[in-house]
Scaffold this active site. Structure first.
Site, PDB file in Angstrom:
ATOM      1  N   HIS A  19      42.482  27.935  31.696  1.00  0.00           N
ATOM      2  CA  HIS A  19      44.147  27.934  32.059  1.00  0.00           C
ATOM      3  C   HIS A  19      44.540  27.272  33.252  1.00  0.00           C
ATOM      4  O   HIS A  19      43.524  26.603  33.646  1.00  0.00           O
ATOM      5  CB  HIS A  19      44.590  29.235  32.041  1.00  0.00           C
ATOM      6  CG  HIS A  19      43.926  30.137  33.045  1.00  0.00           C
ATOM      7  ND1 HIS A  19      43.644  30.016  34.436  1.00  0.00           N
ATOM      8  CD2 HIS A  19      43.224  31.255  32.888  1.00  0.00           C
ATOM      9  CE1 HIS A  19      42.923  30.819  35.208  1.00  0.00           C
ATOM     10  NE2 HIS A  19      42.549  31.735  34.284  1.00  0.00           N
ATOM     11  N   HIS A  22      41.786  27.228  36.345  1.00  0.00           N
ATOM     12  CA  HIS A  22      40.411  26.411  35.824  1.00  0.00           C
ATOM     13  C   HIS A  22      40.968  24.996  36.166  1.00  0.00           C
ATOM     14  O   HIS A  22      40.336  24.206  36.876  1.00  0.00           O
ATOM     15  CB  HIS A  22      40.109  26.568  34.800  1.00  0.00           C
ATOM     16  CG  HIS A  22      39.642  28.001  34.342  1.00  0.00           C
ATOM     17  ND1 HIS A  22      40.370  28.688  33.055  1.00  0.00           N
ATOM     18  CD2 HIS A  22      38.908  29.091  34.936  1.00  0.00           C
ATOM     19  CE1 HIS A  22      39.818  30.191  33.238  1.00  0.00           C
ATOM     20  NE2 HIS A  22      38.917  30.098  34.166  1.00  0.00           N
ATOM     21  N   CYS A 127      31.262  47.981  37.524  1.00  0.00           N
ATOM     22  CA  CYS A 127      32.452  47.766  36.900  1.00  0.00           C
ATOM     23  C   CYS A 127      31.771  46.801  35.922  1.00  0.00           C
ATOM     24  O   CYS A 127      31.330  45.489  36.353  1.00  0.00           O
ATOM     25  CB  CYS A 127      33.314  46.944  37.630  1.00  0.00           C
ATOM     26  SG  CYS A 127      34.646  46.156  36.859  1.00  0.00           S
ATOM     27  N   CYS A 130      33.281  43.215  36.102  1.00  0.00           N
ATOM     28  CA  CYS A 130      33.111  42.316  37.523  1.00  0.00           C
ATOM     29  C   CYS A 130      31.388  41.970  37.179  1.00  0.00           C
ATOM     30  O   CYS A 130      30.971  41.228  37.959  1.00  0.00           O
ATOM     31  CB  CYS A 130      33.034  42.873  38.550  1.00  0.00           C
ATOM     32  SG  CYS A 130      34.949  43.121  38.984  1.00  0.00           S
ATOM     33  N   CYS A 144      38.209  49.651  40.085  1.00  0.00           N
ATOM     34  CA  CYS A 144      38.016  48.285  40.498  1.00  0.00           C
ATOM     35  C   CYS A 144      39.127  47.573  40.618  1.00  0.00           C
ATOM     36  O   CYS A 144      40.264  47.571  40.190  1.00  0.00           O
ATOM     37  CB  CYS A 144      37.348  47.635  39.310  1.00  0.00           C
ATOM     38  SG  CYS A 144      37.238  45.876  39.375  1.00  0.00           S
ATOM     39  N   HIS A 147      39.894  44.897  38.000  1.00  0.00           N
ATOM     40  CA  HIS A 147      40.321  45.300  36.738  1.00  0.00           C
ATOM     41  C   HIS A 147      41.092  46.440  36.520  1.00  0.00           C
ATOM     42  O   HIS A 147      41.548  46.798  35.311  1.00  0.00           O
ATOM     43  CB  HIS A 147      39.025  45.116  35.832  1.00  0.00           C
ATOM     44  CG  HIS A 147      38.326  43.804  35.644  1.00  0.00           C
ATOM     45  ND1 HIS A 147      37.352  43.553  36.688  1.00  0.00           N
ATOM     46  CD2 HIS A 147      38.453  42.844  34.871  1.00  0.00           C
ATOM     47  CE1 HIS A 147      36.936  42.238  36.265  1.00  0.00           C
ATOM     48  NE2 HIS A 147      37.510  42.153  35.270  1.00  0.00           N
ATOM     49  N   LYS A 296      50.687  38.124  38.870  1.00  0.00           N
ATOM     50  CA  LYS A 296      49.305  37.619  38.681  1.00  0.00           C
ATOM     51  C   LYS A 296      49.301  37.013  36.870  1.00  0.00           C
ATOM     52  O   LYS A 296      49.939  37.782  36.046  1.00  0.00           O
ATOM     53  CB  LYS A 296      48.222  38.599  38.677  1.00  0.00           C
ATOM     54  CG  LYS A 296      47.015  38.057  39.030  1.00  0.00           C
ATOM     55  CD  LYS A 296      46.155  39.035  39.284  1.00  0.00           C
ATOM     56  CE  LYS A 296      44.663  38.671  39.275  1.00  0.00           C
ATOM     57  NZ  LYS A 296      43.568  39.449  39.586  1.00  0.00           N
ATOM     58  N   LYS A 299      46.366  37.809  30.361  1.00  0.00           N
ATOM     59  CA  LYS A 299      46.633  37.832  28.934  1.00  0.00           C
ATOM     60  C   LYS A 299      47.672  38.795  28.465  1.00  0.00           C
ATOM     61  O   LYS A 299      48.542  38.788  27.840  1.00  0.00           O
ATOM     62  CB  LYS A 299      45.372  37.837  28.239  1.00  0.00           C
ATOM     63  CG  LYS A 299      45.046  36.832  27.297  1.00  0.00           C
ATOM     64  CD  LYS A 299      43.759  37.278  26.469  1.00  0.00           C
ATOM     65  CE  LYS A 299      43.049  36.068  25.709  1.00  0.00           C
ATOM     66  NZ  LYS A 299      41.801  36.146  25.390  1.00  0.00           N
TER      67      LYS A 299
HETATM   68  N1  MSP Z   1      31.607  32.256  36.505  1.00  0.00           N
HETATM   69  C1  MSP Z   1      32.231  32.661  37.711  1.00  0.00           C
HETATM   70  C2  MSP Z   1      31.958  31.702  38.773  1.00  0.00           C
HETATM   71  C3  MSP Z   1      30.310  31.241  39.039  1.00  0.00           C
HETATM   72  S1  MSP Z   1      29.940  29.939  39.927  1.00  0.00           S
HETATM   73  C4  MSP Z   1      28.454  29.897  40.475  1.00  0.00           C
HETATM   74  C5  MSP Z   1      33.857  32.915  37.694  1.00  0.00           C
HETATM   75  N2  MSP Z   1      34.304  32.104  36.653  1.00  0.00           N
HETATM   76  S2  MSP Z   1      35.871  32.255  36.116  1.00  0.00           S
HETATM   77  O1  MSP Z   1      36.003  31.582  35.036  1.00  0.00           O
HETATM   78  O2  MSP Z   1      36.489  33.371  36.434  1.00  0.00           O
HETATM   79  O3  MSP Z   1      36.457  31.162  37.362  1.00  0.00           O
HETATM   80  C6  MSP Z   1      36.993  31.728  38.335  1.00  0.00           C
HETATM   81  C7  MSP Z   1      37.510  30.430  39.053  1.00  0.00           C
HETATM   82  O4  MSP Z   1      38.448  29.656  38.346  1.00  0.00           O
HETATM   83  C8  MSP Z   1      38.348  30.696  40.426  1.00  0.00           C
HETATM   84  O5  MSP Z   1      37.364  30.665  41.573  1.00  0.00           O
HETATM   85  C9  MSP Z   1      39.082  29.318  40.476  1.00  0.00           C
HETATM   86  O6  MSP Z   1      38.556  28.311  40.901  1.00  0.00           O
HETATM   87  C10 MSP Z   1      39.726  29.316  39.133  1.00  0.00           C
HETATM   88  N3  MSP Z   1      40.965  30.129  38.821  1.00  0.00           N
HETATM   89  C11 MSP Z   1      40.957  31.123  38.004  1.00  0.00           C
HETATM   90  N4  MSP Z   1      42.100  31.689  38.129  1.00  0.00           N
HETATM   91  C12 MSP Z   1      42.864  31.149  38.964  1.00  0.00           C
HETATM   92  C13 MSP Z   1      44.216  30.991  39.453  1.00  0.00           C
HETATM   93  N5  MSP Z   1      45.167  31.955  38.865  1.00  0.00           N
HETATM   94  N6  MSP Z   1      44.763  30.277  40.396  1.00  0.00           N
HETATM   95  C14 MSP Z   1      43.860  29.410  40.926  1.00  0.00           C
HETATM   96  N7  MSP Z   1      42.556  29.415  40.611  1.00  0.00           N
HETATM   97  C15 MSP Z   1      41.928  30.286  39.710  1.00  0.00           C
HETATM   98  O7  MSP Z   1      34.257  33.245  38.514  1.00  0.00           O
END
Ligand code: MSP
Length: 633
Positions: A19, A22, A127, A130, A144, A147, A296, A299
């Protein structure tokens, strides 16, 4: 010595599709990678996917797939998305890659042999979302905080990493390296964690509960905790321990994350590195969260913003520009499509797009198809000086990751160039043959300004930068580094122009409501024509509602007593839109000579007029109080 730059994104979980969050992190990493390449750094840019653990196993189970097949599929969604967003990553790592598995086991063995991993009992609140145990005080109302679910009590014998041992070292390291974690608010947050005693970290999961993970090299009954596994990707991705890339790029590592994963990156990872005898990374760069219309993204709220949809609707470079321009690095931002459209129209279509088309139109008209030779004696310093100022400001902004400021500096320059056109009046110079030299200098400077702008925007909007350079006759756009814009005059006279369309067509924002209104605007086909005599046959009258009550057993019908000069009963299908108690006293229009009919057992002598409102029905009304019983003509 060679300048090196190593940038990483988090490796994304493969339990959900990509999304805008990412996309944002990965585009920021891309902008930084491109910027450093253009600044002459040898650069390595790593992204990838995080594929082990409960969460992924659970998602696969629900889909009726094996974890590996599931991970292959979702990982490919990320891998295939990045080229579509012009992401220039050099590596894409998956935690299921064999070399990663080997590296994780190598580090585990090393830390275990050094005595920093031990076996012990543990009971705690866990959790599943997490994939971690929580301390009581970290929970919000017993739930948590991520979540909003109540964690389960779990008791297990497990392996622990002596993280607590490195607490003092880490505090000192953060204090001695003020920008180790930046911006400062996140450094403070990390130091706040470290004010409490740092507990050891549980780094294993018994296979009786979870098999989807990397086996511990010293106990095959366990798999590695997913964070211990995932963080190591940052060194596997550059070939730790033996590869030349590792020696080149470590420890000049720049990690980029959002605030949600500050703790594993700011606390676990540096202590893990220390225990493994690896130098700490250079900087942890932490950005805020994209929310959507103030809430926030989730889904369940159905407000997840998908990057490809926006890119397809508005174009890739506007999308990249908007994300970088509208978020202050480190703070949260709220995504709004309307704000995005405004930026496209003002900054891109108006400021940059118009500038490019004005300059090129004049150049084509006055310079016979190629870059003119300037007459240096008449040179004006306005543009060269403004360009150097913008470049310096841009570089200062990048040094503190303030990409929005870098863009603001570039746009200030764009506006200076736009004003310069107005004050130097090339069209007037063109009228007087004696001003030819001056005209050629002005046009040369305008074209050179476009080249400078193209180089400065290229980390953000590589496609647009390439187009501008090509159109003004730059033979090798890829060779245009920041070095080439440190001095004025890099554009070679004689280079031929190329044609092109508007860089950024203006777009119109259609909110859902507006789009629905426009859809409604399409007129429904009319009924066959009638004569005036036919129309005269219908007798419309003004009526006042005296009383109203629901018709039993009907959800739609209301029984109305009306005054139409005489009292009558009519039945109307307005129960969903009007409460009976709100109706008495209202004036309405009624077809008074309609043949009586029975509706749900109630005789109706007439029919009221109503129409579609934006939502539901509305009664046809008056803008002055009418006379009850009057004819409607
Ligand atoms: N797999 C772990 C990270 C491991 S790194 C060794 C993880 N993955 S995640 O898919 O949840 O990705 C989290 C990251 O996605 C956030 O730190 C950020 O970079 C990005 N984002 C996810 N949602 C976001 C927003 N709503 N806004 C900005 N960035 C966000 O955590």
């Amino acid at each position: 010595m060679e300048k090196t730059f190593y940038i990483t994104t988090p490796i994304y979980y493969v339990n959900a599709s990509p999304h805008i969050g990412h996309a944002y992190t990965t585009i920021v990493a891309d902008v930084l990678a491109r910027y450093h390449r253009l600044q002459g750094y040898r650069t390595f840019f790593l992204t990838g996917t995080d594929e082990h653990g409960d969460k992924i196993a659970e998602a696969a189970r629900k889909a009726g797939e094996s974890p590996k097949a599931w991970a292959d599929r979702v990982s490919a969604q990320f891998r295939d998305l990045w080229p579509k967003l012009s992401i220039s990553n050099d590596g894409f790592i998956r935690t299921t890659d064999p070399d990663h598995v080997r590296t994780v086991q190598y580090i585990l063995r090393k830390v275990h042999e050094a005595g920093d991993i031990y076996f012990s009992d543990y009971e705690g609140l866990y959790c599943v979302g997490c994939e971690r145990f929580y301390m009581e005080k970290e929970l919000v109302d017993g739930k948590c905080p991520q979540h909003l679910t109540v964690p389960e009590v779990r008791k297990e014998s497990n392996y622990f990493f002596r993280m607590g041992k490195y607490q003092d070292w880490l505090i000192r390291h953060i204090q001695d390296h003020p920008d180790f974690i930046r911006p400062e608010r996140y450094r403070n947050e990390a130091l706040a964690f470290l004010r409490e005693p740092l507990e050891d970290l549980c780094i294993s999961r018994p296979k009786s509960r979870l098999t989807w993970g990397i086996s511990l090299p010293f106990d095959d009954n366990y798999v590695t905790y997913v964070w211990f596994d995932a963080l190591i990707n940052y060194v596997t991705g550059i070939g730790y321990p033996d590869d030349e890339k590792f020696r080149t790029f470590w420890p000049a590592a720049q990690h980029l994350i959002a605030k949600d994963i500050l703790k594993p990156h700011g606390i676990y990872w540096p202590t893990m590195l220390k225990a493994a005898g690896i130098e700490p990374y250079r900087n942890l760069n932490v950005h805020g969260y994209w929310n959507v219309d103030q809430s926030k993204m989730s889904k369940s709220l159905g407000n997840v913003v998908r990057p490809l949809e926006l890119k397809d609707k508005y174009g890739l470079d506007p999308f990249r520009y908007f994300l970088l321009r509208d978020m202050v690095f480190g703070l949260d931002s709220s995504f709004s499509e309307e704000a995005f459209v405004q930026r496209i129209n003002s900054d891109l279509a108006n400021d940059l797009g118009n500038l490019e088309s004005r300059v090129r139109t004049m150049a084509v008209k006055f310079c016979q198809g190629s870059v003119p030779e300037p007459e240096r004696t008449a040179a004006d310093r306005t543009l060269p000086e403004a360009a150097q100022k913008a470049l310096a400001e841009m570089e200062a902004a990048f040094a503190e990751l303030a990409m929005h400021k870098a863009l603001a500096a570039i746009w200030e320059f764009i506006n200076t160039v736009n004003r310069y056109i107005v004050t130097s009046e090339p069209w007037s110079l063109a009228k007087n043959p004696a001003d030819k030299g001056r005209l050629m200098t002005v046009l040369y400077d305008l074209l050179e300004a476009l080249r400078v702008i193209a180089v400065m925007i290229s980390p953000f909007m590589p496609g647009t930068a390439g187009k501008i350079l090509e159109r003004i006759g730059v033979a090798e756009p890829a060779a245009q580094t920041f070095e080439t814009i440190r001095s004025w005059g890099g554009l070679a006279p004689g280079s031929p122009f190329k044609r092109g369309d508007a860089l950024f067509p203006r777009v119109e924002f259609k909110s859902e409501e507006k789009a629905a209104e426009q859809k409604d605007k399409k007129m429904e086909p009319l009924k066959p024509e009638i004569s005036y005599e036919d129309f005269e046959k219908v007798d419309f009258r003004v009526a006042r509602i005296l009383s109203a009550e629901p018709v039993p057993k009907s959800s739609k019908l209301v029984k109305l007593r009306i005054d139409i000069g005489e009292e009558r009963t009519i039945v109307a299908g307005i129960a969903k839109d009007y409460k009976p108690e709100d109706l008495p006293g209202k004036s309405i229009v009624v077809v008074a000579n309609l043949k009586p009919t029975k509706l749900m057992g109630v005789e109706s002598r007439g029919m009221l007029l109503a129409t579609d409102a934006v939502e539901g029905l509305t009664l046809i009304g008056f803008d002055k109080p009418p006379k009850t019983g009057a004819k409607v003509r």
